[in-house]
Design a protein around this motif. Structure first.
Motif: not given
Length: 229
Positions: A8-9, A31-35, A43-44, A72-76
């Motif tokens: 959602h960013n 390529i068309e990027l869409v959020s 959001d799951p 998708a990404d996830d980080s920390g």
């Protein structure tokens, strides 16, 4: 080709577009990027136990709902002396999601007695691509409901930004643990001045050039290229 970014960013679209253009050249024009946010996708629940788990479940959910390829990404933050914590709990380490000041204060308190040479850490990012069956059918990205489309293939890549945790926050940019984190890789201006900047003292371009997210997303480009080809 439409690729949906599970976020959602809207700022992430700019970063991913730039990375695709670097890696794919003119092919990126197709390529068309869409959020996911612009499509009002939910959001799951992120109940994975690794960054890769969470990145994949977010990409799978979006791809399975819309029938379009999804990224998708996830980080920390991983602190070595803490056994790789905070890890996937980085954003809610203090018990409240997104309270950066409290998260930073708790982290500093937990490693207060650790000598500087042992305060090594790294930011880690997992970037995932999920591709649904029949995605070439020109789907619009409309939410057809959870599990509406079967997943044909998936790819996940990791990127690390190694560094160390300092004892006091420095810098006004960035977010999260950035004011406490000094990356091993430093911009030219810091090297010339004999300084070591925190992520928060770097410009966005300087940080993006060495970031864990940038490395993970660049590693994902070949998988995207196979779709374009």
């Amino acid at each position: 080709m439409k690729i949906i970014v599970a976020t959602h960013n809207e700022g992430k679209l700019v970063e991913i577009r730039r990375i695709l253009e670097e890696g794919l050249g003119a092919a990126a024009d197709g390529i068309e990027l869409v959020s996911a946010g612009s499509l009002n996708l939910p959001d799951p629940v992120e109940d994975g136990v690794t960054f890769a788990d969470n990145a994949l479940l977010k990409a799978r959910d979006v791809a399975a709902r819309t029938g379009c390829p999804a990224v998708a990404d996830d980080s920390g933050l991983i602190v070595d002396v803490m056994g790789n914590a905070p890890g996937i709990l980085s954003a809610r380490w203090c018990g409240r999601h997104g309270d950066d000041a409290a998260n930073n204060a708790l982290l500093l308190a937990q490693i207060a007695d650790i000598p500087d040479a042992k305060r090594t850490a790294r930011f880690r990012c997992a970037a995932a691509l999920a591709v649904p069956a029949g995605w070439r059918d020109g789907r619009t990205g409309e939410d057809k409901g959870a599990g509406a489309f079967a997943i044909e293939s998936e790819t996940v890549e990791l990127g690390d930004m190694p560094g160390a945790i300092i004892r006091e926050a420095r810098g006004a940019h960035g977010f999260g643990y950035d004011p406490l984190f000094v990356p091993d890789d430093q911009p030219a201006r810091a090297l010339e001045a004999g300084e070591r900047l925190t992520s928060s003292e770097m410009t966005p371009d300087e940080k993006n050039a060495i970031s864990h997210r940038g490395k993970a997303l660049r590693a994902l480009v070949p998988a995207v290229a196979r779709l374009v080809g």
